[in-house]
Scaffold this motif. Structure first.
Motif, PDB file in Angstrom:
ATOM      1  N   LEU A  17      44.643 -15.300  45.680  1.00  0.00           N
ATOM      2  CA  LEU A  17      45.169 -14.307  46.605  1.00  0.00           C
ATOM      3  C   LEU A  17      44.536 -12.951  46.338  1.00  0.00           C
ATOM      4  N   CYS A  18      44.404 -12.144  47.372  1.00  0.00           N
ATOM      5  CA  CYS A  18      44.100 -10.726  47.228  1.00  0.00           C
ATOM      6  C   CYS A  18      45.380  -9.964  47.545  1.00  0.00           C
ATOM      7  N   TRP A  19      45.726  -8.994  46.702  1.00  0.00           N
ATOM      8  CA  TRP A  19      47.037  -8.365  46.833  1.00  0.00           C
ATOM      9  C   TRP A  19      46.934  -6.845  46.810  1.00  0.00           C
ATOM     10  N   ASP A  20      47.466  -6.210  47.841  1.00  0.00           N
ATOM     11  CA  ASP A  20      47.596  -4.759  47.895  1.00  0.00           C
ATOM     12  C   ASP A  20      49.030  -4.409  47.515  1.00  0.00           C
ATOM     13  N   SER A  21      49.197  -3.601  46.470  1.00  0.00           N
ATOM     14  CA  SER A  21      50.521  -3.350  45.922  1.00  0.00           C
ATOM     15  C   SER A  21      51.211  -2.162  46.585  1.00  0.00           C
ATOM     16  N   THR A  22      52.541  -2.268  46.692  1.00  0.00           N
ATOM     17  CA  THR A  22      53.355  -1.135  47.114  1.00  0.00           C
ATOM     18  C   THR A  22      53.968  -0.433  45.903  1.00  0.00           C
ATOM     19  N   VAL A  23      54.236  -1.172  44.823  1.00  0.00           N
ATOM     20  CA  VAL A  23      54.746  -0.549  43.601  1.00  0.00           C
ATOM     21  C   VAL A  23      53.677   0.350  42.987  1.00  0.00           C
ATOM     22  N   TYR A  24      52.413  -0.059  43.096  1.00  0.00           N
ATOM     23  CA  TYR A  24      51.279   0.751  42.634  1.00  0.00           C
ATOM     24  C   TYR A  24      50.414   1.087  43.850  1.00  0.00           C
ATOM     25  N   PRO A  25      50.814   2.095  44.629  1.00  0.00           N
ATOM     26  CA  PRO A  25      50.120   2.402  45.893  1.00  0.00           C
ATOM     27  C   PRO A  25      48.636   2.675  45.683  1.00  0.00           C
ATOM     28  N   GLY A  26      47.848   2.132  46.600  1.00  0.00           N
ATOM     29  CA  GLY A  26      46.412   2.344  46.562  1.00  0.00           C
ATOM     30  C   GLY A  26      45.645   1.335  45.749  1.00  0.00           C
ATOM     31  N   THR A  27      46.361   0.453  45.030  1.00  0.00           N
ATOM     32  CA  THR A  27      45.678  -0.545  44.209  1.00  0.00           C
ATOM     33  C   THR A  27      45.587  -1.874  44.940  1.00  0.00           C
ATOM     34  N   THR A  28      44.538  -2.596  44.620  1.00  0.00           N
ATOM     35  CA  THR A  28      44.386  -3.969  45.087  1.00  0.00           C
ATOM     36  C   THR A  28      43.982  -4.812  43.890  1.00  0.00           C
TER      37      THR A  28
ATOM     38  N   VAL B  62      43.034  -2.230  40.868  1.00  0.00           N
ATOM     39  CA  VAL B  62      41.890  -1.323  40.948  1.00  0.00           C
ATOM     40  C   VAL B  62      42.039  -0.458  42.204  1.00  0.00           C
ATOM     41  N   PHE B  63      41.486   0.743  42.114  1.00  0.00           N
ATOM     42  CA  PHE B  63      41.432   1.641  43.255  1.00  0.00           C
ATOM     43  C   PHE B  63      40.047   1.503  43.883  1.00  0.00           C
ATOM     44  N   GLU B  64      39.953   0.746  44.956  1.00  0.00           N
ATOM     45  CA  GLU B  64      38.643   0.478  45.554  1.00  0.00           C
ATOM     46  C   GLU B  64      38.030   1.720  46.169  1.00  0.00           C
ATOM     47  N   SER B  65      38.836   2.733  46.440  1.00  0.00           N
ATOM     48  CA  SER B  65      38.305   3.958  47.041  1.00  0.00           C
ATOM     49  C   SER B  65      37.587   4.837  46.025  1.00  0.00           C
ATOM     50  N   ILE B  66      37.747   4.535  44.746  1.00  0.00           N
ATOM     51  CA  ILE B  66      37.108   5.333  43.689  1.00  0.00           C
ATOM     52  C   ILE B  66      35.812   4.665  43.268  1.00  0.00           C
ATOM     53  N   GLU B  67      34.719   5.393  43.297  1.00  0.00           N
ATOM     54  CA  GLU B  67      33.408   4.823  42.971  1.00  0.00           C
ATOM     55  C   GLU B  67      33.173   4.738  41.466  1.00  0.00           C
TER      56      GLU B  67
ATOM     57  N   THR C  38      40.027   1.355  37.502  1.00  0.00           N
ATOM     58  CA  THR C  38      41.045   0.427  37.020  1.00  0.00           C
ATOM     59  C   THR C  38      42.373   1.127  36.746  1.00  0.00           C
ATOM     60  N   ASN C  39      43.447   0.435  37.068  1.00  0.00           N
ATOM     61  CA  ASN C  39      44.797   0.931  36.803  1.00  0.00           C
ATOM     62  C   ASN C  39      45.425   0.192  35.624  1.00  0.00           C
ATOM     63  N   ARG C  40      44.581  -0.465  34.829  1.00  0.00           N
ATOM     64  CA  ARG C  40      45.084  -1.373  33.790  1.00  0.00           C
ATOM     65  C   ARG C  40      45.981  -0.671  32.780  1.00  0.00           C
ATOM     66  N   SER C  41      45.522   0.426  32.205  1.00  0.00           N
ATOM     67  CA  SER C  41      46.318   1.093  31.187  1.00  0.00           C
ATOM     68  C   SER C  41      47.621   1.639  31.760  1.00  0.00           C
ATOM     69  N   ALA C  42      47.574   2.197  32.970  1.00  0.00           N
ATOM     70  CA  ALA C  42      48.780   2.730  33.599  1.00  0.00           C
ATOM     71  C   ALA C  42      49.814   1.626  33.816  1.00  0.00           C
ATOM     72  N   GLU C  43      49.350   0.410  34.084  1.00  0.00           N
ATOM     73  CA  GLU C  43      50.265  -0.704  34.314  1.00  0.00           C
ATOM     74  C   GLU C  43      50.727  -1.341  33.010  1.00  0.00           C
TER      75      GLU C  43
ATOM     76  N   PHE D  33      57.113  -4.797  39.652  1.00  0.00           N
ATOM     77  CA  PHE D  33      55.983  -5.227  40.480  1.00  0.00           C
ATOM     78  C   PHE D  33      55.892  -6.752  40.520  1.00  0.00           C
ATOM     79  N   LEU D  34      56.020  -7.388  39.373  1.00  0.00           N
ATOM     80  CA  LEU D  34      55.967  -8.850  39.334  1.00  0.00           C
ATOM     81  C   LEU D  34      57.145  -9.460  40.086  1.00  0.00           C
ATOM     82  N   LEU D  35      58.334  -8.914  39.864  1.00  0.00           N
ATOM     83  CA  LEU D  35      59.549  -9.494  40.443  1.00  0.00           C
ATOM     84  C   LEU D  35      59.699  -9.215  41.935  1.00  0.00           C
ATOM     85  N   GLU D  36      59.193  -8.083  42.394  1.00  0.00           N
ATOM     86  CA  GLU D  36      59.370  -7.700  43.797  1.00  0.00           C
ATOM     87  C   GLU D  36      58.203  -8.095  44.690  1.00  0.00           C
ATOM     88  N   GLU D  37      57.006  -8.240  44.091  1.00  0.00           N
ATOM     89  CA  GLU D  37      55.835  -8.510  44.910  1.00  0.00           C
ATOM     90  C   GLU D  37      55.204  -9.872  44.640  1.00  0.00           C
TER      91      GLU D  37
END
Length: 284
Positions: A39-50, A112-117, A123-128, A139-143
């Motif tokens: 699956l490809c997933w765009d998150s609402t808990v982490y806006p802007g990430t896919t 990841v934020f695809e809009s950032i070059e 990557t949003n790894r550390s923030a998550e 995020f896991l439970l709701e999405e």
């Protein structure tokens, strides 16, 4: 009956150590392969990430019998059949031989934020993973998990839900279960990066001052993990502090201490036995 462990000499060099894999980390004759949905997933808990998510379903899955669930962080690193961990292969083998109940594996990449070059900022790894709050669990439970349940029958029993991760994914796994013990009861953390928690590692103090949670925890630490001989931000020392606190608080804990550095190799070798131990019967 005692459990006899074959003699293996200790390596004199603790730095460059690589563990050999056991039979459950490779395709075994007669074991039917499960199937994997990507699956490809765009998150609402982490806006802007896919991100990408892989759902691995063992061949023994029967829609009439709800399966267990185990969530793996750093999805593809843990699923890759040619990688260090090979989670899908391990699940196929363990379920086929009845070592664990039928359990669906969900392998979740960090966002990841695809809009950032700039690759360092994408990557949003550390923030998550390194945050000490319930957001990633939400995020896991709701999405993610509702999407899995939309496709497959999953048990409601939290004793059949687990979460696994390594490095920052390891402390993430414990944090998810710590904040959501009503859903996640089985935890495996390999070389966890407790040093990277904001404000430092507060788990030892929290464990001593918080009513014991219904968790079963498998931990792996490495003698030559990052900053192993430094007075602060020491990966080895912080893992040992967490393990000691869990032991003193009466948790159902297993700690494996190995050689080598900050590598997923030992985690991959241990994964079959870690899952067996986490899903063993209480008297086992």
């Amino acid at each position: 009956m005692p459990a006899y462990v074959p003699f293996v000499p200790l390596p004199l060099d603790q730095e460059d150590v690589r563990y050999e894999y056991g039979p459950d980390s490779a395709r075994r004759p007669g074991v039917l392969r499960g199937f994997t949905v990507e699956l490809c997933w765009d998150s609402t808990v982490y806006p802007g990430t896919t991100r990408k998510v892989w759902i691995h379903v063992p061949a023994a899955y029967n829609p009439a019998e709800p399966a267990g669930l185990v969530l793996f962080q750093d999805g593809w690193w843990y699923l890759d059949p040619d990688g260090d961990v090979r989670g899908g292969i391990v699940l196929d083998n363990l379920v086929h031989h009845g070592d664990i109940p039928v359990t669906i594996g969900v392998f979740v990449d960090p966002g990841v934020f695809e809009s950032i070059e700039d690759p360092t900022g994408r990557t949003n790894r550390s923030a998550e993973y390194d945050a000490f709050d319930g957001r990633y669990g939400a995020f896991l439970l709701e999405e993610i998990i509702p999407e899995v349940r939309r496709r497959f029958a999953v048990s409601d029993d939290p004793e059949r839900w687990g979460i696994v991760g390594g490095s920052s994914g390891g402390n993430c796994a414990l944090t998810v279960a710590w904040h959501h013990p009503d859903r996640f009861r089985r935890v495996a953390g390999f070389l966890s990066s407790f040093t990277q928690l904001p404000g430092g590692n507060n788990y030892p103090a929290l464990i001593h001052t918080t009513l014991r949670k219904p968790l079963r925890i498998f931990m792996q630490a490495g003698h030559r993990d990052l900053r192993w001989n430094e007075p602060d931000h020491n990966w080895l020392a912080e893992n040992l502090r967490v393990a000691a606190a869990l032991t003193e608080a009466g948790y159902d804990l297993r700690l494996v201490l190995g050689d080598g550095g900050h590598s997923p190799n030992h985690a991959g070798v241990l994964l079959p036995d870690a899952l067996r131990w986490l899903w063993r019967t209480p008297q086992g």
